[in-house]
Write a protein that holds these residues in place. Structure first.
Motif, PDB file in Angstrom:
ATOM      1  N   PHE A 106       5.715   8.246 -10.753  1.00  0.00           N
ATOM      2  CA  PHE A 106       5.255   7.051  -9.783  1.00  0.00           C
ATOM      3  C   PHE A 106       6.120   5.903 -10.442  1.00  0.00           C
ATOM      4  O   PHE A 106       6.076   5.632 -11.727  1.00  0.00           O
ATOM      5  CB  PHE A 106       3.835   6.863 -10.137  1.00  0.00           C
ATOM      6  CG  PHE A 106       2.737   8.040  -9.908  1.00  0.00           C
ATOM      7  CD1 PHE A 106       2.640   8.447  -8.542  1.00  0.00           C
ATOM      8  CD2 PHE A 106       2.756   8.731 -10.927  1.00  0.00           C
ATOM      9  CE1 PHE A 106       1.924   9.586  -8.327  1.00  0.00           C
ATOM     10  CE2 PHE A 106       1.754   9.965 -10.516  1.00  0.00           C
ATOM     11  CZ  PHE A 106       1.512  10.579  -9.466  1.00  0.00           C
ATOM     12  N   GLU A 107       6.808   5.322  -9.644  1.00  0.00           N
ATOM     13  CA  GLU A 107       7.770   4.093  -9.987  1.00  0.00           C
ATOM     14  C   GLU A 107       7.629   2.955  -8.990  1.00  0.00           C
ATOM     15  O   GLU A 107       7.694   3.076  -7.769  1.00  0.00           O
ATOM     16  CB  GLU A 107       9.094   4.413  -9.794  1.00  0.00           C
ATOM     17  CG  GLU A 107      10.207   3.345 -10.187  1.00  0.00           C
ATOM     18  CD  GLU A 107      11.717   3.673  -9.895  1.00  0.00           C
ATOM     19  OE1 GLU A 107      12.543   3.060 -10.090  1.00  0.00           O
ATOM     20  OE2 GLU A 107      11.665   5.254  -9.305  1.00  0.00           O
ATOM     21  N   ALA A 108       7.079   1.872  -9.583  1.00  0.00           N
ATOM     22  CA  ALA A 108       7.034   0.557  -8.714  1.00  0.00           C
ATOM     23  C   ALA A 108       8.088   0.126  -8.095  1.00  0.00           C
ATOM     24  O   ALA A 108       9.336   0.145  -8.980  1.00  0.00           O
ATOM     25  CB  ALA A 108       6.103  -0.461  -9.526  1.00  0.00           C
ATOM     26  N   VAL A 109       8.250  -0.144  -6.719  1.00  0.00           N
ATOM     27  CA  VAL A 109       9.440  -0.595  -6.204  1.00  0.00           C
ATOM     28  C   VAL A 109       9.072  -1.632  -5.287  1.00  0.00           C
ATOM     29  O   VAL A 109       8.564  -1.171  -4.058  1.00  0.00           O
ATOM     30  CB  VAL A 109      10.139   0.426  -5.599  1.00  0.00           C
ATOM     31  CG1 VAL A 109      11.358   0.039  -4.697  1.00  0.00           C
ATOM     32  CG2 VAL A 109      10.550   1.593  -6.580  1.00  0.00           C
ATOM     33  N   ASP A 110       9.089  -2.936  -5.624  1.00  0.00           N
ATOM     34  CA  ASP A 110       9.142  -4.163  -4.654  1.00  0.00           C
ATOM     35  C   ASP A 110       7.771  -4.026  -3.775  1.00  0.00           C
ATOM     36  O   ASP A 110       7.589  -3.944  -2.536  1.00  0.00           O
ATOM     37  CB  ASP A 110      10.146  -4.121  -3.589  1.00  0.00           C
ATOM     38  CG  ASP A 110      11.517  -4.232  -4.051  1.00  0.00           C
ATOM     39  OD1 ASP A 110      11.701  -5.050  -4.880  1.00  0.00           O
ATOM     40  OD2 ASP A 110      12.707  -3.677  -3.573  1.00  0.00           O
ATOM     41  N   GLY A 111       6.702  -3.896  -4.625  1.00  0.00           N
ATOM     42  CA  GLY A 111       5.257  -4.064  -4.026  1.00  0.00           C
ATOM     43  C   GLY A 111       5.038  -2.582  -3.461  1.00  0.00           C
ATOM     44  O   GLY A 111       3.646  -2.529  -2.912  1.00  0.00           O
ATOM     45  N   SER A 112       5.639  -1.651  -3.616  1.00  0.00           N
ATOM     46  CA  SER A 112       5.165   0.053  -3.318  1.00  0.00           C
ATOM     47  C   SER A 112       5.548   0.814  -4.385  1.00  0.00           C
ATOM     48  O   SER A 112       5.868   0.409  -5.557  1.00  0.00           O
ATOM     49  CB  SER A 112       5.924   0.035  -2.189  1.00  0.00           C
ATOM     50  OG  SER A 112       5.984  -0.410  -0.910  1.00  0.00           O
ATOM     51  N   THR A 113       5.374   2.011  -4.168  1.00  0.00           N
ATOM     52  CA  THR A 113       5.531   3.008  -5.328  1.00  0.00           C
ATOM     53  C   THR A 113       6.234   4.181  -4.547  1.00  0.00           C
ATOM     54  O   THR A 113       5.941   4.508  -3.729  1.00  0.00           O
ATOM     55  CB  THR A 113       4.218   3.499  -5.692  1.00  0.00           C
ATOM     56  OG1 THR A 113       3.091   2.674  -6.144  1.00  0.00           O
ATOM     57  CG2 THR A 113       4.260   4.738  -6.761  1.00  0.00           C
ATOM     58  N   ARG A 114       7.226   4.458  -5.421  1.00  0.00           N
ATOM     59  CA  ARG A 114       8.202   5.714  -5.163  1.00  0.00           C
ATOM     60  C   ARG A 114       7.547   6.764  -5.890  1.00  0.00           C
ATOM     61  O   ARG A 114       7.169   6.983  -7.151  1.00  0.00           O
ATOM     62  CB  ARG A 114       9.610   5.576  -5.637  1.00  0.00           C
ATOM     63  CG  ARG A 114      10.388   6.749  -5.370  1.00  0.00           C
ATOM     64  CD  ARG A 114      11.727   6.699  -5.759  1.00  0.00           C
ATOM     65  NE  ARG A 114      12.561   5.861  -4.918  1.00  0.00           N
ATOM     66  CZ  ARG A 114      13.197   4.735  -5.329  1.00  0.00           C
ATOM     67  NH1 ARG A 114      13.150   4.315  -6.838  1.00  0.00           N
ATOM     68  NH2 ARG A 114      13.909   3.811  -4.686  1.00  0.00           N
ATOM     69  N   VAL A 115       6.996   7.796  -4.954  1.00  0.00           N
ATOM     70  CA  VAL A 115       6.483   8.935  -5.663  1.00  0.00           C
ATOM     71  C   VAL A 115       7.632  10.089  -5.479  1.00  0.00           C
ATOM     72  O   VAL A 115       7.949  10.221  -4.521  1.00  0.00           O
ATOM     73  CB  VAL A 115       5.073   9.418  -4.720  1.00  0.00           C
ATOM     74  CG1 VAL A 115       4.436  10.547  -5.237  1.00  0.00           C
ATOM     75  CG2 VAL A 115       4.277   8.123  -4.758  1.00  0.00           C
ATOM     76  N   THR A 116       7.791  10.626  -6.716  1.00  0.00           N
ATOM     77  CA  THR A 116       8.635  11.719  -6.518  1.00  0.00           C
ATOM     78  C   THR A 116       7.707  13.189  -6.965  1.00  0.00           C
ATOM     79  O   THR A 116       7.272  13.085  -8.174  1.00  0.00           O
ATOM     80  CB  THR A 116       9.631  11.583  -7.581  1.00  0.00           C
ATOM     81  OG1 THR A 116      10.579  10.446  -7.132  1.00  0.00           O
ATOM     82  CG2 THR A 116      10.651  12.816  -7.727  1.00  0.00           C
TER      83      THR A 116
END
Length: 180
Positions: A106-116
């Motif tokens: 889980f990575e925070a990206v501009d108010g969202s989360t990138r889930v890999t």
């Protein structure tokens, strides 16, 4: 032909990393998103997801159903959740062996989360020709890497749809992933 031993995909979800982790780290809920998993039964005290927690996952592909035994290998809230699959069977996971590793980052990206989401084939002792033949029978013509790539995409899209309906993006908090 050598096997592809790992595949992954990512998606952006309008939710905080802690909120996404909270949902994905509860193995009992995975059936809401996965095209194969029907949920899980946690063995022992399900107070909170933790490294070493063991669960049995119920799965289906077409009319075939099976159960896997899994152990959590990473439980870092808002950052990483992973488990290894180490036994399989029809009703009970009776046949032990290295099968797979599933990981979610889980990575925070501009108010969202990138889930890999990443699947790694742990059947390293299997010769490639045998694994490829087995895979094509079990997946109706595909390798597990090809097959899991599609499953991962479906899981991530379903997760995104479910979590973005829940709003607000600042979600999360509470006492863990709903295991109590």
């Amino acid at each position: 032909m050598p096997r592809t031993m790992s595949v992954s995909d990512s998606i952006l979800i309008r939710a905080a990393p802690s909120a996404v982790y909270e949902h994905l780290s509860d193995p009992r809920a995975m059936g809401r998103w996965s095209p194969e998993n029907l949920g899980a039964r946690i063995l022992g005290d399900p107070v909170r997801t933790h490294v070493g927690m063991v669960f049995d996952g119920r799965n289906k592909r077409g009319s075939f159903r099976w159960t896997t035994r899994c152990t959590v290998t990473a439980a870092d809230p808002g950052e990483r959740f992973a488990f290894r699959v180490h036994a399989i069977g029809v009703r009970r996971p009776r046949l032990p062996g290295a099968i797979a590793l599933w990981e979610y980052r889980f990575e925070a990206v501009d108010g969202s989360t990138r889930v890999t989401e990443t699947w790694t084939d742990n059947r390293r002792a299997w010769p490639d020709f045998l694994a490829n033949a087995f895979d094509r029978v079990a997946t109706r013509g595909h390798t597990f890497a090809e097959f899991q790539r599609g499953n991962i995409r479906t899981t991530l899209e379903r997760l995104k749809a479910a979590l973005e309906q829940e709003r607000p993006a600042e979600g999360g908090g509470g006492n863990g992933p709903g295991l109590g």
